[in-house]
Scaffold this active site. Sequence first.
Site, PDB file in Angstrom:
ATOM      1  N   ASN A 160       3.651  11.613 -13.259  1.00  0.00           N
ATOM      2  CA  ASN A 160       2.596  12.173 -12.408  1.00  0.00           C
ATOM      3  C   ASN A 160       2.826  13.654 -12.125  1.00  0.00           C
ATOM      4  OD1 ASN A 160       0.901   9.991 -12.216  1.00  0.00           O
ATOM      5  ND2 ASN A 160       2.002   9.092 -10.490  1.00  0.00           N
ATOM      6  N   SER A 196       4.106   5.333  -6.397  1.00  0.00           N
ATOM      7  CA  SER A 196       3.817   6.309  -7.453  1.00  0.00           C
ATOM      8  C   SER A 196       4.070   7.733  -6.991  1.00  0.00           C
ATOM      9  CB  SER A 196       2.390   6.150  -7.977  1.00  0.00           C
ATOM     10  OG  SER A 196       1.526   5.715  -6.974  1.00  0.00           O
ATOM     11  N   VAL A 209       0.814  -1.223   0.000  1.00  0.00           N
ATOM     12  CA  VAL A 209       0.000   0.000   0.000  1.00  0.00           C
ATOM     13  C   VAL A 209       0.852   1.282   0.000  1.00  0.00           C
ATOM     14  CG1 VAL A 209      -2.095  -0.930   1.013  1.00  0.00           C
ATOM     15  CG2 VAL A 209      -0.174  -0.330   2.495  1.00  0.00           C
ATOM     16  N   GLU A 210       0.287   2.342  -0.575  1.00  0.00           N
ATOM     17  CA  GLU A 210       1.021   3.608  -0.735  1.00  0.00           C
ATOM     18  C   GLU A 210       1.026   4.371   0.591  1.00  0.00           C
ATOM     19  OE1 GLU A 210       2.737   4.301  -3.320  1.00  0.00           O
ATOM     20  OE2 GLU A 210       2.893   6.459  -3.588  1.00  0.00           O
ATOM     21  N   HIS A 223       8.728   2.247 -11.248  1.00  0.00           N
ATOM     22  CA  HIS A 223       7.319   2.645 -11.288  1.00  0.00           C
ATOM     23  C   HIS A 223       6.635   2.091 -12.530  1.00  0.00           C
ATOM     24  CE1 HIS A 223       4.181   6.123 -11.433  1.00  0.00           C
ATOM     25  NE2 HIS A 223       3.675   5.033 -10.924  1.00  0.00           N
ATOM     26  N   GLU A 237       9.020   3.895 -15.202  1.00  0.00           N
ATOM     27  CA  GLU A 237       9.915   4.964 -14.754  1.00  0.00           C
ATOM     28  C   GLU A 237      10.923   4.340 -13.785  1.00  0.00           C
ATOM     29  OE1 GLU A 237       7.940   9.311 -14.310  1.00  0.00           O
ATOM     30  OE2 GLU A 237       6.967   7.769 -13.137  1.00  0.00           O
TER      31      GLU A 237
HETATM   32  P1  NAD Z   1      -3.335  -2.914  -3.639  1.00  0.00           P
HETATM   33  O1  NAD Z   1      -4.062  -2.385  -2.481  1.00  0.00           O
HETATM   34  O2  NAD Z   1      -4.091  -3.542  -4.751  1.00  0.00           O
HETATM   35  O3  NAD Z   1      -2.284  -4.000  -3.141  1.00  0.00           O
HETATM   36  C1  NAD Z   1      -1.456  -3.829  -2.042  1.00  0.00           C
HETATM   37  C2  NAD Z   1      -1.146  -5.217  -1.480  1.00  0.00           C
HETATM   38  O4  NAD Z   1      -0.114  -5.085  -0.520  1.00  0.00           O
HETATM   39  C3  NAD Z   1      -2.326  -5.881  -0.800  1.00  0.00           C
HETATM   40  O5  NAD Z   1      -2.501  -7.167  -1.356  1.00  0.00           O
HETATM   41  C4  NAD Z   1      -1.895  -5.972   0.655  1.00  0.00           C
HETATM   42  O6  NAD Z   1      -2.365  -7.145   1.296  1.00  0.00           O
HETATM   43  C5  NAD Z   1      -0.396  -6.005   0.506  1.00  0.00           C
HETATM   44  N1  NAD Z   1       0.342  -5.617   1.690  1.00  0.00           N
HETATM   45  C6  NAD Z   1       0.087  -4.617   2.555  1.00  0.00           C
HETATM   46  N2  NAD Z   1       1.025  -4.601   3.525  1.00  0.00           N
HETATM   47  C7  NAD Z   1       1.898  -5.589   3.251  1.00  0.00           C
HETATM   48  C8  NAD Z   1       3.083  -6.074   3.868  1.00  0.00           C
HETATM   49  N3  NAD Z   1       3.531  -5.538   4.996  1.00  0.00           N
HETATM   50  N4  NAD Z   1       3.724  -7.103   3.294  1.00  0.00           N
HETATM   51  C9  NAD Z   1       3.254  -7.671   2.177  1.00  0.00           C
HETATM   52  N5  NAD Z   1       2.145  -7.257   1.550  1.00  0.00           N
HETATM   53  C10 NAD Z   1       1.475  -6.235   2.073  1.00  0.00           C
HETATM   54  O7  NAD Z   1      -2.431  -1.717  -4.159  1.00  0.00           O
HETATM   55  P2  NAD Z   1      -1.832  -1.475  -5.619  1.00  0.00           P
HETATM   56  O8  NAD Z   1      -2.800  -0.677  -6.394  1.00  0.00           O
HETATM   57  O9  NAD Z   1      -1.327  -2.746  -6.184  1.00  0.00           O
HETATM   58  O10 NAD Z   1      -0.617  -0.519  -5.287  1.00  0.00           O
HETATM   59  C11 NAD Z   1       0.618  -0.985  -4.814  1.00  0.00           C
HETATM   60  C12 NAD Z   1       1.669   0.076  -5.006  1.00  0.00           C
HETATM   61  O11 NAD Z   1       1.757   0.385  -6.398  1.00  0.00           O
HETATM   62  C13 NAD Z   1       1.360   1.383  -4.319  1.00  0.00           C
HETATM   63  O12 NAD Z   1       2.557   1.922  -3.849  1.00  0.00           O
HETATM   64  C14 NAD Z   1       0.788   2.240  -5.421  1.00  0.00           C
HETATM   65  O13 NAD Z   1       0.949   3.612  -5.200  1.00  0.00           O
HETATM   66  C15 NAD Z   1       1.602   1.782  -6.584  1.00  0.00           C
HETATM   67  N6  NAD Z   1       0.984   2.010  -7.891  1.00  0.00           N
HETATM   68  C16 NAD Z   1      -0.348   1.791  -8.063  1.00  0.00           C
HETATM   69  C17 NAD Z   1      -0.912   2.016  -9.305  1.00  0.00           C
HETATM   70  C18 NAD Z   1      -2.379   1.771  -9.524  1.00  0.00           C
HETATM   71  O14 NAD Z   1      -2.936   2.353 -10.459  1.00  0.00           O
HETATM   72  N7  NAD Z   1      -3.017   0.921  -8.751  1.00  0.00           N
HETATM   73  C19 NAD Z   1      -0.115   2.466 -10.364  1.00  0.00           C
HETATM   74  C20 NAD Z   1       1.254   2.647 -10.169  1.00  0.00           C
HETATM   75  C21 NAD Z   1       1.788   2.415  -8.912  1.00  0.00           C
END
Ligand code: NAD
Length: 698
Positions: free
Chosen positions: A486, A415, A387-388, A436, A448
């Site tokens: 971004n 991100s 998570v972000e 990224h 990126e």
């Molecule tokens: P998501 O919520 O779908 O997934 C996050 C996962 O991380 C969940 O499955 C959660 O159980 C797991 N998690 C949380 N804490 C954890 C830990 N301590 N150890 C292991 N796993 C853990 O989120 P997402 O959309 O996949 O985003 C993940 C990252 O990617 C973020 O940093 C986000 O900013 C970045 N990102 C997202 C997007 C998007 O459009 N979704 C695009 C680019 C970058």
Amino acid sequence: MFDGKYMKLEEAGDGLLGLTLERKDGGENVLSEAFLDELTQVMQELESVSAQGLIVSSAAKHFALGADVTEFPAMFRLGADEIEGWLSGVNALFARFAALPYASVSVIGGMALGGGFELALATDFRIGSEAASVGLPEVTLGICPGWGGTVRLPRLIGTEQALNWMLAGAPKKAAQALEAGALDQVVSADQAMAAARTLLQKLHADATQLQQRREDNRRAAAELPQTAPAADGNPAVPGLQNLLSHSAALDMAAALRAESALFARLAGCDATQNLVSVFLSGQAIKRKYRKLAAKGEDVGVAAVIGAGVMGGGIASLAASRGVRALMKDISDEALQLGMSTADQLLERRVSRGRMSAEKKQAILGNISPQLDYAGFASAGYVVEAVVENPKVKAAVLSECEAQLPETAVLASNTSTISIDSLAASLARPENFCGMHFFNPVHAMPLVEVIRGQATSRETINTTVALAMKLGKTPIVVGDCPGFLVNRVLFPYFNAFNRLLADGVAFERIDRVMEGFGWPMGPAMLADVIGLDVMAHADAVMVEGFPARMGHDATPVVDQLLAQGLRGQKGGRGFYCHDGGRGERRPSAEALALSTAAADDKGAVSDDEIVDRMMIPLCLETARCLDEGIVDTAGEADTALLYGLGFPRFRGGALHYIDSVGAAQFLARTQAFSGCGALYEVPDFFRRRAEQGLRYFDH
Ligand code: NAD
């Protein structure tokens, strides 16, 4: 008989001549000016000797890859008359093949593309090896074939089919080209020269077959094309459609003149010049990043932490590219969801016949879903995608680092969070960077690669190598809020908010920006990204650049979010997403917000909407280049094309400034000085504009 830098002419026995395309410097065959000069000399020789036939072949892997695109920018600067004159010179040269007193056959191993295929089309017959592919991809550069391709191909395979080939731009494999009639025979590579000799001997023994072929080649293709191409800002698409609808019925000479006229007109179009410039930047970027990747380490086993939308996508992409991927999460449910998402994605390919069921199982078997760090001790690369949240990320990264071999590279798919701040929690910040990916991972071509202050060159090289192994285009950028893509996108959204506040309807802004060329307007884009993701990233941008990116009022996205709307993933945002594909129904909540603002009654013109949306995005891109967040203008624009879907025919933000003209862009920006800091002109930009500097000289 002739031995030049690009080709060799020799006697080939049995009264035959062999013209071999072969660059002395070992490069691929391209039809540069120097190549055409040599071909002119060879033609004189061919016309002055008596022979029973000519075989044109290549000593390189490919027959010829087309005109030398690096020569296009200079050619584009010529006037239309000069361009047409140059084209008719080459056409006259190619026409001399058909006037030789003996037959000519092209032997095509590998690719014959663009001008290379046009050269083969100018010979009487074509024999392909099984690995051959042929095509006229000029449309991808916004031009049309200029050396007779639009004239000879329709006469050979029919107008409708030729137009479809040219509009698609993709090369056709040997079997398809044979079926269409673009190749006369397809044989195995080791049989191709012998097949050409046999054919030429037959033609020599019976002259009527050659006469018949030459008559057929000249005969106008009667039927006119029905294809209605999609208008996507590429002027070559309607250009080709129009050309073929009348040139198919013309005699050869008139059809060639019509082709040259279209080529010259397209050469003067901004869109064409942008597409060529993007192609040349792309080549330079590929060369640069291949060099970095070559110095990178092969990562062996990779790991992903977080099995969510992004982590699951990255793990399944890695596995499908042959990289064993450990996928760790803290929740069993998340792991199952990650695996089932990968399964569904791969199943789509299986059901379309693009992948076998066994291959799919092998890929899934290459992903190891797990709750612990088993196997991390031998992983070469880890992408963190939890998570972000800076605290969670910092804790996960440092816990993970302790499990890894000293040489492993650790990357965050954040991100928005600063790479330097995350590095502070690590013992080996030199082995850490940002990687990224964009959502959806399998479809978005950009990665990126974010260089923190402590990031080592080796870490960057290995990350670039991994990104390329995963089939992505990496662009290295510096660490700042939003990184490059971004950071550039949010000023655009900020401009959107200001237009809404001035009473311009969001559906209208979407329509106008889609008319400009964006695949979707800002409201739809916000829905697709997710209003929660948008609001979160926006807060980071406002904190990073308060003067420029701050808001006067609560942003519309935040207002919708406060009412529980999350965009596409929640079924509702600016639009309702419960209808069929392509349906656009504004949500009542969004409509209520926009009618609450004063109606602009058309006071803001469409041009003003474009300017007010584009200027902040373009200026921010210019700032990123000026600050060294990105190394070159080409990399900046490529990142926007691949990361944002910036309209390709416009080239990118910096190409757009060049197209408008720096001085004009400055003047238009100043016209909006009352609209806030987003439209403030940075000093460096003013100086550039005053000096009339361009970002691209191609
Ligand atoms: P998501 O919520 O779908 O997934 C996050 C996962 O991380 C969940 O499955 C959660 O159980 C797991 N998690 C949380 N804490 C954890 C830990 N301590 N150890 C292991 N796993 C853990 O989120 P997402 O959309 O996949 O985003 C993940 C990252 O990617 C973020 O940093 C986000 O900013 C970045 N990102 C997202 C997007 C998007 O459009 N979704 C695009 C680019 C970058």
